[in-house]
Scaffold this motif. Structure first.
Motif, PDB file in Angstrom:
ATOM      1  N   ASN A 615       0.648  -0.969  -0.152  1.00  0.00           N
ATOM      2  CA  ASN A 615      -0.111  -0.143   0.273  1.00  0.00           C
ATOM      3  C   ASN A 615       0.666   1.339   0.293  1.00  0.00           C
ATOM      4  O   ASN A 615       0.711   2.269  -0.557  1.00  0.00           O
ATOM      5  CB  ASN A 615      -1.182   0.272   1.362  1.00  0.00           C
ATOM      6  CG  ASN A 615      -1.741  -1.076   1.105  1.00  0.00           C
ATOM      7  OD1 ASN A 615      -2.464  -1.164  -0.207  1.00  0.00           O
ATOM      8  ND2 ASN A 615      -2.362  -0.892   2.207  1.00  0.00           N
ATOM      9  N   LEU A 619       0.894   4.430  -2.630  1.00  0.00           N
ATOM     10  CA  LEU A 619       0.409   5.753  -2.427  1.00  0.00           C
ATOM     11  C   LEU A 619       1.481   6.496  -2.110  1.00  0.00           C
ATOM     12  O   LEU A 619       0.941   8.100  -1.638  1.00  0.00           O
ATOM     13  CB  LEU A 619      -0.103   5.510  -1.012  1.00  0.00           C
ATOM     14  CG  LEU A 619      -1.214   4.693  -1.095  1.00  0.00           C
ATOM     15  CD1 LEU A 619      -2.208   4.460   0.281  1.00  0.00           C
ATOM     16  CD2 LEU A 619      -3.130   5.697  -2.169  1.00  0.00           C
ATOM     17  N   LYS A 651      -7.364  11.430  -4.333  1.00  0.00           N
ATOM     18  CA  LYS A 651      -6.305  10.680  -3.709  1.00  0.00           C
ATOM     19  C   LYS A 651      -6.159  11.123  -1.973  1.00  0.00           C
ATOM     20  O   LYS A 651      -5.173  12.565  -2.348  1.00  0.00           O
ATOM     21  CB  LYS A 651      -5.064  10.224  -4.495  1.00  0.00           C
ATOM     22  CG  LYS A 651      -5.124   9.028  -3.228  1.00  0.00           C
ATOM     23  CD  LYS A 651      -5.533   7.654  -3.961  1.00  0.00           C
ATOM     24  CE  LYS A 651      -6.159   6.992  -4.363  1.00  0.00           C
ATOM     25  NZ  LYS A 651      -6.680   5.771  -4.955  1.00  0.00           N
ATOM     26  N   ILE A 653      -5.225  10.356   2.223  1.00  0.00           N
ATOM     27  CA  ILE A 653      -4.659   9.249   3.009  1.00  0.00           C
ATOM     28  C   ILE A 653      -5.679   9.865   4.344  1.00  0.00           C
ATOM     29  O   ILE A 653      -4.243  11.067   4.872  1.00  0.00           O
ATOM     30  CB  ILE A 653      -3.929   8.484   2.815  1.00  0.00           C
ATOM     31  CG1 ILE A 653      -3.060   7.831   1.924  1.00  0.00           C
ATOM     32  CG2 ILE A 653      -4.054   7.053   4.260  1.00  0.00           C
ATOM     33  CD1 ILE A 653      -1.752   7.664   1.389  1.00  0.00           C
ATOM     34  N   TYR A 655      -4.893   9.283   8.411  1.00  0.00           N
ATOM     35  CA  TYR A 655      -4.327   8.111   9.607  1.00  0.00           C
ATOM     36  C   TYR A 655      -5.416   8.525  10.805  1.00  0.00           C
ATOM     37  O   TYR A 655      -5.463   9.395  11.275  1.00  0.00           O
ATOM     38  CB  TYR A 655      -3.005   8.389   9.660  1.00  0.00           C
ATOM     39  CG  TYR A 655      -2.459   8.344   8.285  1.00  0.00           C
ATOM     40  CD1 TYR A 655      -2.252   9.506   7.651  1.00  0.00           C
ATOM     41  CD2 TYR A 655      -1.161   7.467   8.085  1.00  0.00           C
ATOM     42  CE1 TYR A 655      -1.516   8.863   6.070  1.00  0.00           C
ATOM     43  CE2 TYR A 655      -0.455   7.365   7.396  1.00  0.00           C
ATOM     44  CZ  TYR A 655      -0.822   8.225   6.372  1.00  0.00           C
ATOM     45  OH  TYR A 655      -0.255   7.975   4.614  1.00  0.00           O
ATOM     46  N   ILE A 725      -6.287   3.343   8.750  1.00  0.00           N
ATOM     47  CA  ILE A 725      -6.145   3.783   7.536  1.00  0.00           C
ATOM     48  C   ILE A 725      -6.911   3.566   6.703  1.00  0.00           C
ATOM     49  O   ILE A 725      -7.120   2.875   6.334  1.00  0.00           O
ATOM     50  CB  ILE A 725      -4.347   3.249   6.523  1.00  0.00           C
ATOM     51  CG1 ILE A 725      -3.041   3.590   7.899  1.00  0.00           C
ATOM     52  CG2 ILE A 725      -3.639   4.522   6.302  1.00  0.00           C
ATOM     53  CD1 ILE A 725      -1.887   4.028   8.279  1.00  0.00           C
ATOM     54  N   GLU A 727      -8.219   5.732   2.711  1.00  0.00           N
ATOM     55  CA  GLU A 727      -8.369   5.610   1.291  1.00  0.00           C
ATOM     56  C   GLU A 727      -9.423   6.331   0.738  1.00  0.00           C
ATOM     57  O   GLU A 727     -10.443   5.732   1.189  1.00  0.00           O
ATOM     58  CB  GLU A 727      -6.780   4.670   0.591  1.00  0.00           C
ATOM     59  CG  GLU A 727      -6.673   4.899  -0.952  1.00  0.00           C
ATOM     60  CD  GLU A 727      -6.548   3.943  -1.629  1.00  0.00           C
ATOM     61  OE1 GLU A 727      -6.132   2.962  -1.174  1.00  0.00           O
ATOM     62  OE2 GLU A 727      -6.071   4.962  -2.882  1.00  0.00           O
TER      63      GLU A 727
END
Ligand code: GLA
Length: 731
Positions: A615, A619, A651, A653, A655, A725, A727
């Protein structure tokens, strides 16, 4: 006729006056900030304005030369001098102090001229020449502005033509002034394995000094960067804030002084402690670079600007890729042989990382490096542990399908070493006192050009013998102790400065010869984290503390000034109360690596790590080169969340970490940032343990960016220390 002539003369004079005024206003600006300097009728240069960029040029003429500096009992006006010397009418801390050849300790600088040059569409360089009218001292103040990144980099050069050397007592890089009701300083302090704790305090009358005297590194107890909230405590998304950092891998000093008028002066530079510098005629003294940005909407925006600037202009290969790795330090410490390392190389391959990094303990024969009290300085491979040498290991790594990197600490020596036996005079230590050892070692005297050659030679020899070597981890575990240079003899006051310059000479030679070699800067954890050293290094080790919970705070702190791509974060076995998933999810937000034996993991955990690395690789551009948002602070909550958003907003991400969840506590949705409010985004939890399905109610759903930023996602839980996490993909 006479009248007409008079009128003409007056007109001409007033035109000249306008011209002169225009010329004497120097505008240093980015797209968002203006720093406006003016030459006053007394011929000296003053800070007239520093703040949000002014829209209309015609307003510049209204700006005063002299700002409200309070009463000094005389009728003469006082102002905010750009580079004030000692002995003038300002009674506060000067930027510059010189003892001239005749013993006079005053320096008053007048404006001579300035030059502005556009380097490209984004970068502009301004040089301002100043001189003392009484003593032959020339000062140049340099500013480089980065328009889009809203960053200003500034430094000063000093020179003189007196007959003999002058003594420099103060030689700041820069001085800035602020006129606000209140000032709040956020400083970053700590210790080994407790890096960058953030604390905020109000600055009241008098001085607050942040400085270090460590010699070979900037940091350990306090770090070379700060934030000042203007009127309000610095916060993430609102308020005016100054963020500044000094590029100097040695003693630094920031002085924050609130004066009689309630104005704040911020002086940044080398710490002049024990460093009265003897400047020879015509020698140029260049101060380190001070880098700053002003934000009108909190520290988050300022950090993103600094990250962009750092990647675009300052860090070695700032725009390039970064290698994921497996390091053997915590897996083996000093106890390894070829076979163990070869197994780890295979483990690196099975994890899916790019490289195997061999840490401390691979060198020295007469005094083998089997603990930290011997061998430093003897950079020949240890024949017992590694009979076939480094070239063999590089080949083994190649066979295993990974790159090979190596640890060095070439600026240091153990007294138990052949190097020390041969060249005791190369080590900084006192001839007439008992020696004090920090981690059983001494710092080599980099003010000595021969020692510089030797240190460069360590890298050069390894590279010549192993042209396929892909990476260095360059450590520096001791501050300067026993402060005495055998090389400088009676000029000990030059040691701190000349040593750091010597370090840069070596760094520069390495970079010139190996421009594409990635290198990690390390210093007993994160004690070397400054923007001059990072010109020569692609990344730095944030802390020897890899407990993932503490790392969340440490990474939160560093991220104020450094882009995650420059911050090395490794998965280790610190804090076994946390899962491998939690530890990996924490490392994943930065430049990820592993420092653990895969044998410690069960099949599920290994499978999880392999998918996390996959991943990460998938990414990578978002993580390394996107915008970073700090969403929920670990300092203010028992949960924390951060986010990377790709530059094209396609995109992102998220956390999310639960650090200390409480039973039945109210969970607040995490409001995202940086998305396109009009676009639709799909939510997908990744980094799940094998066989596990997401428990997020939003998993698989789509939302507008507007919804995600205004209402947010329920990303936190109350189910123990855990992490997610997520996406986020534009549809
Ligand atoms: C320092 C570094 C560690 C490790 C050891 C080796 O403490 O921070 O990562 O390299 O040195 O001695």
């Amino acid at each position: 006729m006479r009248k007409e002539l008079l009128l003409c003369t007056i007109m001409l004079l007033s035109m000249l006056q306008v011209k002169a005024t225009e010329k004497e206003t120097i505008r240093i600006s980015t797209n968002e900030t203006d720093l406006i300097l003016k030459v006053a009728p007394n011929g000296r240069l003053y800070q007239s304005y520093l703040g949000k960029r002014l829209m209309n040029d015609i307003d510049l003429k209204h700006l005063p030369y002299y700002i409200n500096a309070g009463s000094d009992g005389s009728n003469s006006p006082r102002g905010w001098e750009v580079y004030p010397g000692s002995g003038a009418e300002d009674y506060f801390e000067p930027a510059l102090a010189i003892t001239h050849n005749d013993g006079n300790m005053t320096t008053i600088l007048s404006y001579v001229s300035s030059e502005t040059q556009k380097v490209d569409n984004n970068v502009t360089e301004t040089k301002i020449y100043l001189k003392d009218k009484v003593y032959p001292v020339d000062v140049t103040v340099h500013y480089v502005t980065y328009a889009n990144e809203n960053v200003i980099k500034t430094w000063t050069t000093l020179k003189h033509k007196e007959k003999r050397p002058v003594t420099l007592w103060r030689y700041a890089s820069n001085m800035l002034y602020f006129e606000n009701k209140r000032y709040f300083l956020t400083e970053f302090s700590g210790d080994w394995a407790k890096e960058v704790n953030m604390n905020t305090q109000e600055l009241l009358f008098g001085k607050k000094v942040l400085d270090t005297k460590l010699g070979s590194r900037a940091a350990m107890h306090t770090y070379p960067f700060f934030e000042v909230g203007l009127d309000k405590v610095p916060s993430e998304n609102e308020g005016n804030v100054l963020m500044g950092t000094l590029g100097w891998t040695g003693n630094f000093q920031f002085t924050f002084e609130v004066d009689n008028a309630g104005n704040l002066r911020v002086i940044s530079g080398i710490n002049p402690y024990a460093s009265a510098y003897e400047l020879k005629p015509d020698e140029v003294f260049t101060t380190p670079e001070f880098i700053f940005t002003l934000s009108d909407s909190g520290t988050g925006k300022a950090s993103r600007h600094i990250h962009d600037w750092a990647r675009g202009y300052q860090i070695k290969d700032g725009k390039g890729d970064r290698l994921t790795l497996l390091n053997n330090w915590e897996a083996t410490y000093f106890d390894f042989d070829e076979q163990k390392l070869e197994e780890l190389m295979k483990e690196a391959k099975s994890l899916g990382v790019d490289m195997f990094l061999l840490d401390d303990g691979w060198f020295a024969n007469k005094y083998p490096r089997s603990s930290d009290n011997a061998g430093l300085g003897d950079w020949e491979v240890n024949k017992n542990k590694l009979p076939n040498g480094i070239p063999h290991l590089v080949r083994s790594a190649k066979e295993a399908g990974v790159k090979f990197g190596i640890w060095i600490e070439p600026e240091m020596v153990n007294p138990k070493s052949e190097l020390f036996e041969k060249h005791p005079e190369w080590a900084i230590h006192l001839p007439n006192r008992e020696t004090y050892y920090f981690r059983n070692q001494l710092v080599l005297d980099l003010s000595n050009p021969k020692v510089q050659d030797y240190v460069f030679g360590v890298v050069d020899k390894i590279m010549t013998e192993n042209p396929d070597l892909a990476y260095f981890k360059w450590d520096c575990n001791s501050p300067i102790t026993n402060v005495y240079s055998p090389y400088l003899n009676e000029k000990q006051n030059q040691l701190y400065i000349n040593h750091v310059r010597g370090v840069y000479n070596v760094f520069k030679r390495v970079k010139d010869k190996y421009p594409d070699l990635p290198m990690m800067l390390c210093s007993g954890g994160g004690a070397r984290c400054d923007y001059e050293a990072l010109k020569y290094f692609t990344e730095f080790w944030c802390s020897d503390n890899t407990d993932p919970i503490q790392r969340l705070y440490i990474q939160w702190g560093y991220s104020h000034f450094f882009p995650p791509k420059s911050m090395c974060a490794h998965v280790t076995s610190w804090n076994k109360n946390t899962s491998i998933k939690f530890r990996t999810d924490v490392a994943m937000m930065c430049k990820m690596g592993f420092d653990i034996s895969l044998k410690e993991m069960n099949e599920n955990e290994l499978g999880y790590c392999q998918s996390a690395v996959a991943n990460y690789n998938r990414l990578k551009t978002v993580i390394l080169d996107g915008d970073f948002f700090r969403l929920v602070s670990p300092y203010e909550s028992n949960h924390t969340a951060v986010m990377h958003v790709g530059k094209d907003k396609k995109k992102a991400i998220l956390y999310a970490y639960d650090i200390l969840p409480l039973y039945g506590e109210k969970i607040i949705p995490v409001r995202l940032q940086g998305l396109d409010p009009k676009k639709i985004y799909k939510i997908e939890e990744i980094n799940l343990m094998p066989g596990e399905t997401s428990r997020l109610s939003s998993n698989g759903q789509t939302y507008t960016g507007d919804y995600l930023m205004k209402i947010g996602l329920n990303a936190f839980t109350t189910t123990g220390i855990s992490s997610r996490i997520i996406e986020i993909t534009q549809q």
